[in-house]
Each structure stands twice: as structure tokens, then as C-alpha cells.
Design an enzyme around this catalytic site. Structure first.
Site, PDB file in Angstrom:
ATOM      1  N   LYS A 264      -4.220  31.038  12.165  1.00 38.53           N
ATOM      2  CA  LYS A 264      -4.532  30.042  13.186  1.00 38.53           C
ATOM      3  C   LYS A 264      -6.021  29.720  13.138  1.00 38.53           C
ATOM      4  CE  LYS A 264      -4.032  29.158  18.174  1.00 38.53           C
ATOM      5  NZ  LYS A 264      -3.488  29.652  19.456  1.00 38.53           N
TER       6      LYS A 264
ATOM      7  N   SER B  88      -0.302  26.766  22.181  1.00 40.02           N
ATOM      8  CA  SER B  88      -1.227  26.115  21.275  1.00 40.02           C
ATOM      9  C   SER B  88      -1.025  26.489  19.817  1.00 40.02           C
ATOM     10  CB  SER B  88      -2.663  26.488  21.678  1.00 40.02           C
ATOM     11  OG  SER B  88      -2.877  27.890  21.508  1.00 40.02           O
TER      12      SER B  88
ATOM     13  N   SER C 249       1.054  30.890  24.511  1.00 37.69           N
ATOM     14  CA  SER C 249       0.830  30.114  23.288  1.00 37.69           C
ATOM     15  C   SER C 249       1.314  30.769  22.011  1.00 37.69           C
ATOM     16  CB  SER C 249      -0.660  29.774  23.147  1.00 37.69           C
ATOM     17  OG  SER C 249      -1.040  28.840  24.130  1.00 37.69           O
TER      18      SER C 249
END
Length: 495
Positions: free
Chosen positions: A78, A159, A183
Site C-alpha cells: 500500500k 482506503s 480500511s
């Protein structure tokens, strides 16, 4: 089997047997990224040359008998984790060209154990969002589609939507993610994969771009519960560079997956039965509890009375901490700088932040600054912290009666990119089942368990005691075995 269809465990076995090399496995994923990423936009940055070089080094270590626990496994990272020498953007224009001179502790741990990094996965800007549509680098598309409307573009959740979409579309065997209010678990549920937010303090936050420091926690997403357990064991551990890192042993999480649930008491919180919740989610929840009872667990009705206040509490605490954390992006030290030649310092700040931050980040900074301002601190922020303490106490009382709690992971399946986007409050409601675990600092695991009427994945959530991820994995693995979830998205490598 196509090389991108391996689970992490399956890939480790194939590598150990010599059935495939890390270089072959990595090249297959890079080919898949080249073919599919222009469509789903799961990666912001792809590090192909670096990945192949590390894969060859990994094969050499294995040949010497020096293989690490994750030796040769290609992962997505990420783009909130700082990676030395590789651009780290946090999905924002303001960090669009930032190249860190250091490595986050979590990614350093993965490299230590032999993992290969394919690139940096897309995300909601500064991890603020539930749809992965707020990224400055464009939205991520969910590889799943509706049966009756296959052309509709669906969100992957946020997210960590880029991480989840990459794993679901077979563009990585697993991925790092972060969870501030859901998330990891919400994108995992939307994309039909597993994902765990560990206990706060289990993984170091050093080198992770901060959103809300008392809530943020790193964790993995992967195809199976066991795969998440394998990744978490490498990611976790005490770190003296992070004052919130807990000095506790890191157990063999994967071994816990085979432990079973006989004799466990599973809590069923009445407050998670929401008005208007789709009947198929309620039915899946009941089916999950039946599966656990069939394996020898006992289900117990419990109450978490302050759950009703969790969402408003979260959306006071998180923006307040974001307002403080994002004050460092001022155009002076690093990142974007926008200023007129004759502008003063205040002009520099205003122009840089106006151009560098997106609408959702600005909205949350403004909310956070408001609740921290003179005259409102006691009325909002201080009161929210008191309610947070009550939410934590609810769980402490629950643990006197149960060993784990099972709930739905999300209030719906993945929604369309053109749906809900113009109503921030409706978007925030996507976190209704997940924020409590963050506010209380508890581990939470999302497990794919079924499909809705449109063929989209639905997940169940397992919440456990602090630093008892082993029980969470045991319960999650039992649900996974009973659900036997084998459905695959139509848009994936090797399809």
C-alpha cells in the site's frame, strides 16, 4: 494452475518443491499487472526491474538453503508505507514526488523474510475514504461485477482498495494494508478476500504515513485466512522506533488456523442488527453462527450498548488527529510547493495545501480543526474520548462472557462508483460495523462467506480480545472452511 492463482501457502510449497521459481512467479504477476492495471488502476507505481532482481536474489538464497518464511513471494505494498528509494505518495498530489530515504518497519520485516515487492498499491488519499475514489491518481475499480449490470464500475472499498483489488484480480499473492476505521476489512469484504486489522500496537507504525495516530494499524490482505496469518507473523513485532508498539511475543498465527472452535463462546451483539440492513446480510450472519455451532462453538447474545455512538465518535476523533498530523505538509520541507515569487509564508502554506490536498482530505482537516478549536474542544473532542472509553468498557465486559464476537463485515456489497459519492454521511456509514474495533484497539478479521443476489461477495467479521489474534484466526478459519467460498471475480489474471 496459472502462477497467479496460487495462494501464499501454495506458492511457498511450489517454491520449496522447485515446481516454480520466484523469478517465474514474479514475472507472471508483472505480466498480469501490465495487462490489467490500466483497467483497474490497483497500482500507482510498479517496480518491475527491482522486483525481478529481488526474485533472482531470492532464488539464489533458496538454492543455498537460506530461504526465509516468505521467500520469493510477490506482494503489493500500500502506497502509505515508506519504501526506501521508491516513490511514496499516500495517494496525494502533495506527496506526488516524495521518495523516502528510509524503509518502514513493516516493509523492512517483509524484506527480511524474503518477500518480493511488485509495486505500490493505490489508496484513498491519506487513507481517508471508503471507496478508493479519493486518490489523486484516479479511482480503483473492483474486479467483481454485478450479474444484471456487468458494465457498472464498482468500488473496491477503501482506503486499502488498491491492495484488495490487486489480490482479488491476481495481481499480487498478498498485500500490506492499513486500517483506521475499517480500511482493511471493508475492502477485503468488497473484493471477496480475507483481511485482518491486528491489535493496536501489534505492528509498528514507523514509516507509515499517519492519518489518525491512535487508530491507524497495519495489517495484511490475502486470498485466505491462513495467508493473512503467514503475512502478519512477518509484519508484526516490537519496534523501539514506535512508542505505541507493544513488546509482546508474536505467536505462530498460521498454526492457530487449524485449532478449531470447539468449546469457544461466540458473542452476537444485538446492536449490530440495523434497521434497513439487507436481509441477505442478516441471513449470512445467521448462517455463519450456525456453521460455528456445528463445529462445537456456543453462541451467546451480548450487548455492546455504546455501539450506536461509535460512528460519530470516530468521525470526531479521526479528523481531529488528521488535522494535527497533516499540518506538517506545508510546502517547506518536502513534497509539493506552490507559491508566487513575491508571496509570504502564509501564502506558501495556503497555495500548497489548496493545490495538494483533495476535497475529502480538506473536509476532514476542517472538521478536525473545528472540533479542536477553542470553545468546541470540550463539547466535541473531549466528549468523544469519553464515549470511546465507554465503548472499550463494553468490550471488556463482553470478554467476561465470550471468547470472540462475530458480526457482518459491511452493511452492503460493493456499490457503484457513481453511487453515494455526493453524500459524505452516507459514505461514512460504510464503516458502521468496523469502527468499534479501532476505537477499542481490538483485532478484527474479515472473511469472505457468501454472495449477494447480484453475485457480489459478502463477508463476516470476527473481533477478538487484544493480542488474541490466534482465537480470531481460529474462528475465521472455521468460517472459511464451512463457507467454502470459491467464487472468483471475472476480471483477473489467468481468467
Amino acid at each position: 494452475m496459472h502462477p497467479t492463482d496460487f495462494s501464499l501457502r501454495g506458492a511457498l510449497d511450489a517454491l520449496a518443491e522447485g515446481a516454480i521459481s520466484s523469478e517465474e512467479l514474479t514475472r507472471a504477476h508483472l505480466d498480469a499487472i501490465e495487462r490489467l492495471n490500466p483497467r483497474i488502476n490497483a497500482y500507482i507505481t510498479v517496480t518491475a526491474e527491482q522486483a525481478l532482481a529481488r526474485a533472482r536474489e531470492s532464488d539464489a538464497r533458496r538454492a543455498r538453503g537460506e530461504a526465509g518464511p516468505l521467500e520469493g513471494l510477490p506482494l503489493a505494498i500500500k502506497d502509505l508505507f515508506c519504501t526506501e528509494g521508491v516513490r511514496t505518495t499516500a495517494g496525494s498530489r502533495i506527496l506526488g514526488n516524495f521518495v523516502p530515504p528510509y524503509e518502514s518497519t513493516v516493509t523492512a520485516n517483509l524484506l527480511r523474510d524474503g518477500a518480493v515487492f511488485l509495486g505500490k498499491a493505490n489508496l484513498d488519499e491519506f487513507a481517508m475514504g471508503s471507496s478508493n475514489t479519493t486518490s489523486a491518481f484516479g479511482p480503483v475499480e473492483n474486479p467483481w461485477s454485478r450479474r444484471n449490470d456487468p458494465d457498472a464500475r464498482l468500488v473496491p472499498g477503501g482506503s486499502s482498495g488498491g491492495s484488495a483489488a490487486a489480490v482479488a484480480a491476481r495481481l499480487a499473492l498478498g498485500a500490506t494494508a492499513t486500517d483506521t476505521g475499517g480500511s482493511i476489512r471493508q475492502p477485503a469484504a468488497f473484493c471477496g478476500i480475507a483481511g485482518i486489522k491486528p491489535t493496536y500496537g501489534r505492528c509498528s507504525r514507523f514509516g507509515i504515513v499517519a492519518f489518525a495516530s491512535s487508530l491507524d494499524q497495519a495489517g495484511p490482505v490475502a486470498r485466505t485466512v491462513e495467508d493473512c496469518a503467514l503475512l502478519l507473523r512477518s509484519m508484526a513485532g516490537f519496534d523501539p522506533k514506535d512508542a505505541t508498539s507493544a513488546e509482546v511475543p508474536v505467536p505462530d498465527f498460521a498454526a492457530a488456523c487449524a485449532r478449531g472452535v470447539r468449546g469457544l463462546r461466540i458473542g452476537v451483539p444485538q446492536e449490530y442488527r440495523l434497521d434497513g440492513m439487507p436481509t441477505e446480510i442478516e441471513a449470512l450472519w445467521q448462517r455463519g453462527l450456525e456453521w460455528l455451532r456445528a463445529e462445537g462453538a456456543e453462541t451467546v447474545e451480548i450487548s455492546l450498548p455504546h455501539t450506536r455512538y461509535a460512528l460519530p465518535t470516530y468521525y470526531i476523533v479521526a479528523p481531529a488527529e488528521a488535522s494535527s498530523n497533516l499540518a506538517r505538509y506545508d510546502g517547506v520541507r518536502y513534497g509539493l510547493r506552490v507559491a508566487e515569487a513575491d508571496g509570504d509564508l502564509r501564502d506558501l502554506y495556503e497555495r500548497t495545501r489548496a493545490a495538494g490536498f483533495g476535497a475529502e482530505v480538506k473536509r476532514r482537516i476542517m472538521i478536525g480543526t473545528y472540533v479542536l478549536s477553542a470553545g468546541y474542544y470540550d463539547a466535541y473532542y473531549l466528549k468523544a474520548q469519553k464515549v470511546r472509553a465507554l465503548i472499550r468498557q463494553d468490550f471488556e465486559r463482553a470478554w467476561e462472557r465470550v471468547d470472540a464476537i462475530v458480526t457482518p463485515a459491511t452493511p452492503s456489497a460493493a456499490f457503484g462508483m457513481d453511487e453515494k459519492q455526493d453524500d459524505p454521511v452516507t459514505m461514512y456509514l460504510n464503516d458502521v460495523f468496523t469502527v468499534t474495533a479501532n476505537l477499542a484497539g481490538l483485532p478484527g478479521l474479515a472473511v469472505p462467506a457468501g454472495l449477494d443476489a447480484q453475485g457480489l461477495p459478502l463477508g463476516l467479521q470476527v473481533i477478538g480480545r487484544a493480542f488474541d489474534e490466534e482465537t480470531v484466526f481460529a474462528v475465521g478459519a472455521a468460517i472459511e472452511r464451512a463457507a467454502d467460498f470459491r467464487a472468483l471475480p471475472g476480471l483477473r489474471a489467468g481468467a
